[in-house]
Scaffold this active site. Structure first.
Site, PDB file in Angstrom:
ATOM      1  CB  SER A  50      54.179  72.149  23.376  1.00 34.22           C
ATOM      2  OG  SER A  50      54.861  71.439  24.405  1.00 34.22           O
ATOM      3  CG  ASP A  83      50.304  72.499  20.331  1.00 34.67           C
ATOM      4  OD1 ASP A  83      49.451  73.144  19.700  1.00 34.67           O
ATOM      5  OD2 ASP A  83      50.096  72.001  21.460  1.00 34.67           O
ATOM      6  CG  HIS A  84      49.900  76.516  21.766  1.00 32.38           C
ATOM      7  ND1 HIS A  84      48.903  77.464  21.649  1.00 32.38           N
ATOM      8  CD2 HIS A  84      49.279  75.359  22.071  1.00 32.38           C
ATOM      9  CE1 HIS A  84      47.731  76.894  21.878  1.00 32.38           C
ATOM     10  NE2 HIS A  84      47.923  75.608  22.131  1.00 32.38           N
ATOM     11  CG  ASP A 105      49.070  81.008  20.490  1.00 30.48           C
ATOM     12  OD1 ASP A 105      48.362  82.008  20.214  1.00 30.48           O
ATOM     13  OD2 ASP A 105      48.861  80.274  21.457  1.00 30.48           O
ATOM     14  N   GLY A 215      42.338  72.641  22.852  1.00 29.81           N
ATOM     15  CA  GLY A 215      41.657  72.395  24.128  1.00 29.81           C
ATOM     16  C   GLY A 215      40.487  71.436  24.014  1.00 29.81           C
ATOM     17  CB  ILE A 258      43.265  65.039  21.838  1.00 30.91           C
ATOM     18  CG1 ILE A 258      41.917  65.366  21.171  1.00 30.91           C
ATOM     19  CG2 ILE A 258      43.062  64.152  23.061  1.00 30.91           C
ATOM     20  CD1 ILE A 258      41.215  64.162  20.553  1.00 30.91           C
ATOM     21  CB  SER A 260      44.252  67.191  29.004  1.00 32.76           C
ATOM     22  OG  SER A 260      44.820  68.472  28.964  1.00 32.76           O
TER      23      SER A 260
HETATM   24  P1  13P Z   1      43.729  69.708  25.861  1.00 33.86           P
HETATM   25  O1  13P Z   1      44.378  70.292  27.068  1.00 33.86           O
HETATM   26  O2  13P Z   1      42.237  69.858  25.908  1.00 33.86           O
HETATM   27  O3  13P Z   1      44.134  68.314  25.612  1.00 33.86           O
HETATM   28  O4  13P Z   1      44.216  70.580  24.586  1.00 33.86           O
HETATM   29  C1  13P Z   1      45.427  70.319  23.947  1.00 33.86           C
HETATM   30  C2  13P Z   1      45.806  71.392  23.005  1.00 33.86           C
HETATM   31  O5  13P Z   1      45.047  72.266  22.634  1.00 33.86           O
HETATM   32  C3  13P Z   1      47.174  71.360  22.481  1.00 33.86           C
HETATM   33  O6  13P Z   1      47.456  72.472  21.706  1.00 33.86           O
HETATM   34  O1  G3H Z   2      48.111  73.308  24.596  1.00 34.32           O
HETATM   35  C1  G3H Z   2      49.093  72.845  25.148  1.00 34.32           C
HETATM   36  C2  G3H Z   2      49.427  71.409  25.041  1.00 34.32           C
HETATM   37  O2  G3H Z   2      48.581  70.635  25.883  1.00 34.32           O
HETATM   38  C3  G3H Z   2      50.861  71.210  25.323  1.00 34.32           C
HETATM   39  O3  G3H Z   2      51.110  71.347  26.670  1.00 34.32           O
HETATM   40  O4  G3H Z   2      52.826  73.128  26.870  1.00 34.32           O
HETATM   41  O5  G3H Z   2      52.483  71.437  28.688  1.00 34.32           O
HETATM   42  O6  G3H Z   2      53.545  70.771  26.512  1.00 34.32           O
HETATM   43  P1  G3H Z   2      52.598  71.688  27.221  1.00 34.32           P
HETATM   44 ZN    ZN Z   3      46.415  74.248  22.264  1.00 36.17          ZN
END
Ligand code: 13P
Ligand code: G3H
Ligand code: ZN
Length: 312
Positions: A50, A83-84, A105, A215, A258, A260
């Site tokens: 991320s 990611d994002h 995103d 998520g 995944i 969290s």
């Molecule tokens: P969680 O917070 O459910 O693990 O989602 C992670 C996620 O979507 C990362 O882009």
């Molecule tokens: O969706 C977000 C991911 O869980 C990444 O989280 O932005 O805290 O690195 P972060």
């Molecule tokens: Zn996400």
């Protein structure tokens, strides 16, 4: 095997009724835990980074950790994914900097602006052999310090997906069907239920097209209890039931994000370790069991949730 894009992975996953795990990486122990589990279970994997991870660990360190994992796990296909991605510049920096996949995103923009931004990233990415994930619909929860309240979240509108995919040229699409970021996805006492009707309508309109779920942590209650028992306070942390994720993976969902769950395993294990060994202060002593527990959790996801064990 060098880094791959997710193209072939998704084609096989779609046909095979399973999903690829996309796990967030922030440090060496997490990279090792994920890739060792995937190596042992012969599972393809997406390692994702991320904006926050790049700020924390530095782009070069993360790329080099992933390169090291590829050397250690030569027989499994590995994707390195942003990611994002929040804007074109971040996507460009990752494309230029060795990633094989990026997410742009644009889901908080208007439909028109989301298309425009996503198309721009796709054009640059495809010219460099990199694939792109777009997003339609807004998830609740926290990502990169941006908190989306439940009332501001919105399910994906299936009537928009064909136009979005056609006009942007994206390779995969993240949709909102009731998952959310973080550890507090559903209210205690409520019955978690993903909107499979939306997923099925999206898939009907985009036959054969890979869908992504963000998520998607299930927030294992043994780790929530471990955190709470050893000095933490995470009351009411509830995730997506794993049987619903398994069902999504059997449909058109080819990538399940995944993060969290891995954080919970790490934090719970370290809290317990400190409580039981107050005299210890060598980071290796507490990072070792944390890494081992993340590895076992990833193994469980590969086998019981994603269905991608043995698919490398
Ligand atoms: P969680 O917070 O459910 O693990 O989602 C992670 C996620 O979507 C990362 O882009
Ligand atoms: O969706 C977000 C991911 O869980 C990444 O989280 O932005 O805290 O690195 P972060
Ligand atoms: Zn996400």
């Amino acid at each position: 095997m060098p880094l791959v894009t997710s193209k072939e992975m998704f084609e096989k996953a779609y046909k095979g009724g399973y999903a690829i795990g996309a796990f967030n990486v922030n440090n060496m122990e997490i990279v090792q835990a994920i890739t060792e589990a995937c190596k042992e279970e012969k599972a393809p994997v997406i390692l994702q980074v991320s904006k926050g991870a790049r700020a924390y660990a530095n782009h070069t360190y993360l790329v080099k950790l992933v390169e090291a994992a590829i050397i250690e796990c030569p027989d499994i296909p590995v994707v390195l994914h942003l990611d994002h991605g929040p804007d074109f510049e971040t996507c460009k920096s990752c494309i230029d900097g060795g990633f094989s996949s990026v997410m742009i995103d644009g889901s908080s923009n208007s439909f028109k602006d989301n298309i425009e931004l996503t198309k721009k990233v796709v054009e640059y990415a495809h010219a460099h052999g990199v694939v792109v994930e777009g997003e339609l619909g807004t998830l609740a929860g926290i990502e990169d310090d941006v908190k989306v309240e439940e009332g501001e979240s919105s399910y994906t509108r299936p009537e928009e997906v064909e136009e979005f995919v056609t006009k942007t040229g994206v390779d995969s699409l993240a949709i909102a069907i009731g998952t959310s970021h973080g550890a507090y996805k559903f209210k205690p006492g409520s019955k978690p239920q993903l909107r499979f009707d939306i997923l099925e309508e999206v898939s009907r309109r985009l036959p054969g097209f890979p869908i992504v779920l963000h998520g998607s942590s299930s927030v294992p209650q043994n780790y929530v209890e471990m955190v709470n028992q050893f000095g933490g306070a995470m009351p009411g942390a509830i995730g997506v039931p794993e049987d619903q994720l398994r069902h999504a993976a059997s449909l058109s969902v080819c990538k399940i994000n995944i993060d969290s769950d891995l954080r919970l395993a790490m934090t719970g294990t370290i809290r317990k370790y400190f409580a039981e060994h107050p005299e210890k202060f060598d980071p290796r002593d507490y990072l070792k069991p944390a890494r081992a527990n993340i590895k076992e959790l990833v193994r469980h996801k590969l086998i019981d949730v994603l269905g991608c064990a043995g698919k490398a």
